[in-house]
Design an enzyme around this catalytic site. Sequence first.
Site, PDB file in Angstrom:
ATOM      1  N   LYS A 107     -13.283  -2.748  -6.993  1.00 61.79           N
ATOM      2  CA  LYS A 107     -13.941  -1.447  -6.803  1.00 61.79           C
ATOM      3  C   LYS A 107     -14.342  -0.843  -8.148  1.00 61.79           C
ATOM      4  CE  LYS A 107     -13.430  -1.083  -2.317  1.00 61.79           C
ATOM      5  NZ  LYS A 107     -12.569  -2.157  -2.013  1.00 61.79           N
ATOM      6  N   LYS A 153      -9.624  -9.497 -11.118  1.00 60.62           N
ATOM      7  CA  LYS A 153     -10.703  -9.745 -10.159  1.00 60.62           C
ATOM      8  C   LYS A 153     -11.727  -8.604 -10.192  1.00 60.62           C
ATOM      9  CE  LYS A 153     -10.957 -10.362  -5.268  1.00 60.62           C
ATOM     10  NZ  LYS A 153     -10.297 -10.353  -3.993  1.00 60.62           N
ATOM     11  N   LYS A 159       0.836  -1.211   0.000  1.00 58.24           N
ATOM     12  CA  LYS A 159       0.000   0.000   0.000  1.00 58.24           C
ATOM     13  C   LYS A 159       0.868   1.257   0.000  1.00 58.24           C
ATOM     14  CE  LYS A 159      -4.370  -1.762   1.366  1.00 58.24           C
ATOM     15  NZ  LYS A 159      -5.572  -1.719   2.142  1.00 58.24           N
TER      16      LYS A 159
HETATM   17  P1  AMP Z   1     -12.988  -6.198  -0.479  1.00 60.32           P
HETATM   18  O1  AMP Z   1     -13.879  -5.102   0.008  1.00 60.32           O
HETATM   19  O2  AMP Z   1     -12.549  -6.031  -1.877  1.00 60.32           O
HETATM   20  O3  AMP Z   1     -11.867  -6.463   0.482  1.00 60.32           O
HETATM   21  O4  AMP Z   1     -13.856  -7.519  -0.470  1.00 60.32           O
HETATM   22  C1  AMP Z   1     -14.449  -8.052   0.692  1.00 60.32           C
HETATM   23  C2  AMP Z   1     -14.663  -9.531   0.513  1.00 60.32           C
HETATM   24  O5  AMP Z   1     -15.490  -9.790  -0.623  1.00 60.32           O
HETATM   25  C3  AMP Z   1     -13.370 -10.298   0.237  1.00 60.32           C
HETATM   26  O6  AMP Z   1     -12.770 -10.721   1.412  1.00 60.32           O
HETATM   27  C4  AMP Z   1     -13.857 -11.483  -0.587  1.00 60.32           C
HETATM   28  O7  AMP Z   1     -14.326 -12.493   0.274  1.00 60.32           O
HETATM   29  C5  AMP Z   1     -15.036 -10.935  -1.338  1.00 60.32           C
HETATM   30  N1  AMP Z   1     -14.690 -10.528  -2.723  1.00 60.32           N
HETATM   31  C6  AMP Z   1     -14.280  -9.310  -3.153  1.00 60.32           C
HETATM   32  N2  AMP Z   1     -14.098  -9.303  -4.493  1.00 60.32           N
HETATM   33  C7  AMP Z   1     -14.401 -10.539  -4.922  1.00 60.32           C
HETATM   34  C8  AMP Z   1     -14.426 -11.179  -6.199  1.00 60.32           C
HETATM   35  N3  AMP Z   1     -14.102 -10.524  -7.314  1.00 60.32           N
HETATM   36  N4  AMP Z   1     -14.776 -12.478  -6.263  1.00 60.32           N
HETATM   37  C9  AMP Z   1     -15.116 -13.153  -5.149  1.00 60.32           C
HETATM   38  N5  AMP Z   1     -15.107 -12.628  -3.922  1.00 60.32           N
HETATM   39  C10 AMP Z   1     -14.772 -11.337  -3.794  1.00 60.32           C
END
Ligand code: AMP
Length: 334
Positions: free
Chosen positions: A203, A200, A118
């Site tokens: 955001k 992936k 980061k």
């Molecule tokens: P984040 O806010 O990006 O940290 O996402 C929170 C949680 O959502 C992560 O810990 C994953 O379990 C799930 N997640 C986020 N993006 C994805 C994705 N593209 N595919 C599957 N699970 C996701």
Amino acid sequence: MDNNQAQQKIVLSAMKPSGNLHLGNLIGAGKNWLKMQEDYFCYYAVADLHSITEEILTKDLREYTLDLFCWFMAIGIDPNKSVLFVQSQVPHHAELAWVLNCFTQYGEARRMTQFKDKSLKNPDNINLGLFSYPTLMAADILLYGAHYVPIGKDQKQHLELARTIANRFNNRYSPTFVEPEGIFPKLGAKIFSLSDPHKKMGKSENDPKGVVLLKDDPATVERKFKSAVTDSETEVKYNVAKKPGVSNLLVIYAEVLGLPIKTAEKHFENKSYAELKEGVAKAVIDTLIPLQQKYNSFRANKENLAELLKQGSDKASFTARKMLSKVYRKVGFV
Ligand code: AMP
């Protein structure tokens, strides 16, 4: 906590409100939240203190926090079964984090790879909050005596540090903290961006066309799927290496309908890519509509929402306060 709950293992799951929730969150995290709610006594935290380690607008943080709180409930987290709360409304997190900072070596914190990553990405804002993020995360977990924490690979090192700190404190004084273990959620697949199936789904600001938001209306969902990147062939087949775009669409279809991937593949056999995109969009829309209705009703009823926030922070504070008092007493605060 009744007797039944007291016998259950405790889980802490926190999510940072730092953007709009998307289909990847629903598929990758939502199912696991629900399963954990059945198997454990769960604390679900909207981890807003963690959100300000990166620059975020006041109005955005407010919106994302309330949104996430309401999405948790829309997806099925029951505030009468689990403790659903906003982290900043329970001051004990920040207070315990300070104590834990004093039980963490500079060298240990400096080794955290997420801090290094980061810092490289955001060289103009390498703040102390970012550096001490893992001790706040340790406080989140240790306050509630959580036995398990669902984590991805990126949080493994932080959880290890939480265990080290807990162990150090327990050895220095007397057994106080549970040493938490990581659990690696098994349900739900990884979802990729519709505009770049090698990336992936994440955001939305960085990839507005590739990310399906839980808030998106049916026309927007349709449009996003219509423009999804596939390949120059015509056969609908699940083959991640050769056909990542098509495979991602099949996975989304299978996941939202709760089907095996083979069944999804069979359903679209001999169909065109246009039909595949239409079919997946419809399945996603049908899944989102009832969730959006629940979400909208939680989000629109301000009085009820205020009451639910208070109920959650009261319940979390009750447990957190007891742990923090114990810690303060052992340390010697009068
Ligand atoms: P984040 O806010 O990006 O940290 O996402 C929170 C949680 O959502 C992560 O810990 C994953 O379990 C799930 N997640 C986020 N993006 C994805 C994705 N593209 N595919 C599957 N699970 C996701």
